[in-house]
Design a protein around this motif. Structure first.
Motif, PDB file in Angstrom:
ATOM      1  N   THR A  18      32.869 -48.063   7.801  1.00 12.12           N
ATOM      2  CA  THR A  18      34.015 -47.998   6.909  1.00 12.12           C
ATOM      3  C   THR A  18      33.557 -48.159   5.467  1.00 12.12           C
ATOM      4  OG1 THR A  18      35.503 -48.916   8.564  1.00 12.12           O
ATOM      5  CG2 THR A  18      36.194 -49.062   6.265  1.00 12.12           C
ATOM      6  N   ILE A  19      33.931 -47.212   4.650  1.00 13.09           N
ATOM      7  CA  ILE A  19      33.618 -47.303   3.233  1.00 13.09           C
ATOM      8  C   ILE A  19      34.775 -47.985   2.525  1.00 13.09           C
ATOM      9  CG2 ILE A  19      33.099 -46.017   1.135  1.00 13.09           C
ATOM     10  CD1 ILE A  19      31.860 -43.875   2.859  1.00 13.09           C
ATOM     11  N   TRP A  55      35.268 -42.234  -8.429  1.00  8.34           N
ATOM     12  CA  TRP A  55      34.681 -41.059  -9.054  1.00  8.34           C
ATOM     13  C   TRP A  55      34.114 -41.439 -10.425  1.00  8.34           C
ATOM     14  CZ3 TRP A  55      34.239 -36.388  -6.633  1.00  8.34           C
ATOM     15  CH2 TRP A  55      35.020 -36.186  -5.486  1.00  8.34           C
ATOM     16  N   PHE A  56      32.949 -40.928 -10.700  1.00  9.61           N
ATOM     17  CA  PHE A  56      32.306 -41.063 -11.997  1.00  9.61           C
ATOM     18  C   PHE A  56      31.947 -39.656 -12.471  1.00  9.61           C
ATOM     19  CE2 PHE A  56      31.400 -45.679 -12.312  1.00  9.61           C
ATOM     20  CZ  PHE A  56      31.808 -46.059 -11.051  1.00  9.61           C
ATOM     21  N   ARG A  57      31.648 -39.528 -13.733  1.00 10.43           N
ATOM     22  CA  ARG A  57      31.211 -38.227 -14.239  1.00 10.43           C
ATOM     23  C   ARG A  57      30.152 -38.410 -15.310  1.00 10.43           C
ATOM     24  NH1 ARG A  57      36.703 -36.298 -17.540  1.00 10.43           N
ATOM     25  NH2 ARG A  57      36.511 -37.763 -19.300  1.00 10.43           N
ATOM     26  N   ALA A  80      31.544 -42.040  -5.267  1.00  9.37           N
ATOM     27  CA  ALA A  80      30.833 -43.277  -4.974  1.00  9.37           C
ATOM     28  C   ALA A  80      31.641 -44.139  -4.009  1.00  9.37           C
ATOM     29  CB  ALA A  80      30.563 -44.047  -6.270  1.00  9.37           C
ATOM     30  N   GLY A  81      30.928 -44.952  -3.249  1.00  9.58           N
ATOM     31  CA  GLY A  81      31.612 -45.829  -2.301  1.00  9.58           C
ATOM     32  C   GLY A  81      30.907 -47.162  -2.153  1.00  9.58           C
ATOM     33  N   LYS A  82      31.670 -48.160  -1.804  1.00 11.61           N
ATOM     34  CA  LYS A  82      31.120 -49.494  -1.595  1.00 11.61           C
ATOM     35  C   LYS A  82      30.987 -49.786  -0.107  1.00 11.61           C
ATOM     36  CE  LYS A  82      32.924 -51.575  -5.841  1.00 11.61           C
ATOM     37  NZ  LYS A  82      33.635 -52.742  -6.421  1.00 11.61           N
ATOM     38  N   ASN A 107      27.404 -48.624  -3.437  1.00  8.65           N
ATOM     39  CA  ASN A 107      26.173 -48.480  -2.669  1.00  8.65           C
ATOM     40  C   ASN A 107      25.873 -47.026  -2.315  1.00  8.65           C
ATOM     41  OD1 ASN A 107      27.910 -51.012  -1.449  1.00  8.65           O
ATOM     42  ND2 ASN A 107      25.812 -51.555  -1.959  1.00  8.65           N
ATOM     43  N   TYR A 108      26.903 -46.224  -2.204  1.00  3.92           N
ATOM     44  CA  TYR A 108      26.742 -44.837  -1.782  1.00  3.92           C
ATOM     45  C   TYR A 108      27.144 -43.902  -2.926  1.00  3.92           C
ATOM     46  CZ  TYR A 108      27.313 -47.350   2.658  1.00  3.92           C
ATOM     47  OH  TYR A 108      27.216 -48.242   3.682  1.00  3.92           O
TER      48      TYR A 108
END
Length: 126
Positions: A30-31, A36-38, A97-99, A114-115
């Protein structure tokens, strides 16, 4: 190893819309918070938007408020970003991105990811 894959980028004219999607390579893990970043050419990567796992907390950069909308599907480990009223200054590579650390409610959207995905290019022509 969890991988994130973005899609939906492209070339649009000013005022146009795009919908970015990001999916994880697995549904086993589970994320938690997804965002979102740019990064535009010659600039540092910047935060765009994020949503925690519960969906109760979201945040947007001031530059995109009212134009971008984030959503997610926890069952599919996916997150989407609807980009409306696009401007040339939105041109950038957009990263998902995901934690990993599960925390249903989160408000620290700027760090702890982390991802990361490989990015998808969004180009807005004037």
């Amino acid at each position: 190893q969890v991988q994130l894959v973005e899609s939906g980028g492209g070339l649009v004219q000013t005022g146009g819309s795009l919908r970015l999607s990001c999916g994880a390579s697995t549904r086993i893990i589970t994320i938690s918070t997804m965002g979102w970043f740019r990064q535009a050419p010659g600039k540092e990567r910047e935060f765009v938007s994020a949503m925690d796992w519960s969906g109760a907390n979201t945040d947007y950069a001031d530059s995109v408020k009212g134009r971008f909308t984030i959503s997610r599907d926890n069952a599919k480990n996916t997150v989407h970003l609807q980009l409306n009223s696009l401007k040339p200054e939105d041109t950038a590579v957009y990263y998902c991105a995901g934690k990993a650390s599960f925390r249903p409610r989160d408000t620290d959207f700027l760090r702890g990811y982390n991802y990361w995905g490989q990015g998808t290019q969004v180009t807005v022509s004037s």
